[in-house]
Design a protein around this motif. Sequence first.
Motif, mmCIF file in Angstrom:
data_model
loop_
_atom_site.group_PDB
_atom_site.id
_atom_site.type_symbol
_atom_site.label_atom_id
_atom_site.label_comp_id
_atom_site.label_asym_id
_atom_site.label_seq_id
_atom_site.Cartn_x
_atom_site.Cartn_y
_atom_site.Cartn_z
ATOM 1 N N MET A 1 -9.619 28.421 -15.095
ATOM 2 C CA MET A 1 -8.108 27.860 -14.634
ATOM 3 C C MET A 1 -7.597 26.676 -15.020
ATOM 4 O O MET A 1 -8.387 25.755 -15.027
ATOM 5 C CB MET A 1 -7.825 28.149 -13.109
ATOM 6 C CG MET A 1 -7.308 29.394 -12.626
ATOM 7 S SD MET A 1 -7.152 29.637 -10.959
ATOM 8 C CE MET A 1 -5.714 30.564 -11.032
ATOM 9 N N THR A 2 -6.725 26.611 -15.863
ATOM 10 C CA THR A 2 -6.049 25.368 -16.024
ATOM 11 C C THR A 2 -5.491 24.512 -14.991
ATOM 12 O O THR A 2 -5.066 25.217 -13.911
ATOM 13 C CB THR A 2 -4.690 25.523 -17.050
ATOM 14 O OG1 THR A 2 -3.778 26.207 -16.441
ATOM 15 C CG2 THR A 2 -5.444 26.142 -18.523
ATOM 16 N N PRO A 3 -5.242 23.193 -15.017
ATOM 17 C CA PRO A 3 -4.356 22.656 -13.656
ATOM 18 C C PRO A 3 -3.075 23.226 -13.414
ATOM 19 O O PRO A 3 -2.861 23.305 -12.365
ATOM 20 C CB PRO A 3 -4.524 21.020 -14.291
ATOM 21 C CG PRO A 3 -5.364 21.029 -15.172
ATOM 22 C CD PRO A 3 -5.518 22.312 -15.768
ATOM 23 N N ALA A 4 -2.169 23.552 -14.468
ATOM 24 C CA ALA A 4 -1.169 24.203 -14.272
ATOM 25 C C ALA A 4 -1.055 25.458 -13.555
ATOM 26 O O ALA A 4 -0.315 25.797 -12.509
ATOM 27 C CB ALA A 4 -0.287 24.354 -15.617
ATOM 28 N N ILE B 1 -3.566 26.381 -11.511
ATOM 29 C CA ILE B 1 -4.170 25.947 -10.191
ATOM 30 C C ILE B 1 -2.964 25.501 -9.356
ATOM 31 O O ILE B 1 -2.743 26.100 -8.048
ATOM 32 C CB ILE B 1 -4.938 25.012 -10.037
ATOM 33 C CG1 ILE B 1 -6.505 25.583 -10.717
ATOM 34 C CG2 ILE B 1 -5.497 24.347 -8.697
ATOM 35 C CD1 ILE B 1 -7.702 24.462 -11.150
ATOM 36 N N GLY B 2 -2.020 24.801 -10.011
ATOM 37 C CA GLY B 2 -0.969 24.485 -9.193
ATOM 38 C C GLY B 2 0.036 25.388 -8.986
ATOM 39 O O GLY B 2 0.619 25.510 -7.702
ATOM 40 N N SER B 3 0.304 26.306 -9.636
ATOM 41 C CA SER B 3 1.245 27.446 -9.515
ATOM 42 C C SER B 3 0.707 28.502 -8.461
ATOM 43 O O SER B 3 1.462 28.981 -7.652
ATOM 44 C CB SER B 3 1.461 28.290 -10.919
ATOM 45 O OG SER B 3 0.337 29.035 -11.298
ATOM 46 N N VAL B 4 -0.722 28.609 -8.401
ATOM 47 C CA VAL B 4 -1.350 29.291 -7.143
ATOM 48 C C VAL B 4 -1.293 28.503 -5.891
ATOM 49 O O VAL B 4 -0.931 29.314 -4.911
ATOM 50 C CB VAL B 4 -2.730 29.780 -7.421
ATOM 51 C CG1 VAL B 4 -3.276 30.312 -6.503
ATOM 52 C CG2 VAL B 4 -2.453 30.683 -8.916
ATOM 53 N N TRP B 5 -1.692 27.423 -5.965
ATOM 54 C CA TRP B 5 -1.884 26.440 -4.637
ATOM 55 C C TRP B 5 -0.631 25.907 -4.063
ATOM 56 O O TRP B 5 -0.396 25.856 -2.796
ATOM 57 C CB TRP B 5 -3.201 25.719 -4.751
ATOM 58 C CG TRP B 5 -4.382 26.467 -4.773
ATOM 59 C CD1 TRP B 5 -5.157 26.751 -5.742
ATOM 60 C CD2 TRP B 5 -4.929 27.069 -3.688
ATOM 61 N NE1 TRP B 5 -6.044 27.731 -5.233
ATOM 62 C CE2 TRP B 5 -5.907 27.678 -3.921
ATOM 63 C CE3 TRP B 5 -4.691 26.984 -2.091
ATOM 64 C CZ2 TRP B 5 -6.762 28.456 -2.887
ATOM 65 C CZ3 TRP B 5 -5.257 27.620 -1.304
ATOM 66 C CH2 TRP B 5 -6.589 28.501 -1.619
ATOM 67 N N ALA B 6 0.530 25.340 -4.915
ATOM 68 C CA ALA B 6 1.547 24.887 -4.272
ATOM 69 C C ALA B 6 2.369 25.521 -3.449
ATOM 70 O O ALA B 6 2.505 24.834 -2.287
ATOM 71 C CB ALA B 6 2.326 24.254 -5.652
ATOM 72 N N PRO B 7 2.505 26.695 -3.472
ATOM 73 C CA PRO B 7 3.103 27.389 -2.394
ATOM 74 C C PRO B 7 2.558 27.552 -1.147
ATOM 75 O O PRO B 7 3.187 27.390 -0.082
ATOM 76 C CB PRO B 7 3.517 29.024 -3.018
ATOM 77 C CG PRO B 7 3.514 28.446 -4.649
ATOM 78 C CD PRO B 7 2.385 27.501 -4.777
#
Length: 139
Positions: free
Chosen positions: A1-4, A6-12
């Motif tokens: 998984m790319t950082p982007a 990961i961010g799209s999954v975990w940010a919300p």
Amino acid sequence: MTPAEIGSVWAPRLLSVLRIMAALLFMQHGTQKLLGFPNMPANGQPAMGTLLWFGGVIELVGGALIAIGFFTRPAAFIASGMAAVAYFLFHAGRGFFPVMNGGELAALYCFVFLYIAAAGPGPWSVDATMSRNRASRWT
């Protein structure tokens, strides 16, 4: 998984965690003012109808609404405004820097709740569940 990714999954999800934790901490100020729990405020409980009493009601009721994510945006907006008023009425007069005037929490609550009012409650909320249920009825 790319950082982007990961961010799209975990940010919300982390928005929901931030909302829940900030609201639970905020509620403690209301329970202290209105219920004397976990301890009585230094000046005693505020009289009903005073500015401090209304602040306690907003902290307790608004904090509960924000914690469960129900009417999150309006509750967070009102809580943000209450924290701003608390800062300027009770802290700003003691000095310019929040760390010196004791207003760090009021300032932080103001901006965290303002962010939540704009960003929404996140996926783990009553509001999100109701929105998903409404959407599924129309499809």
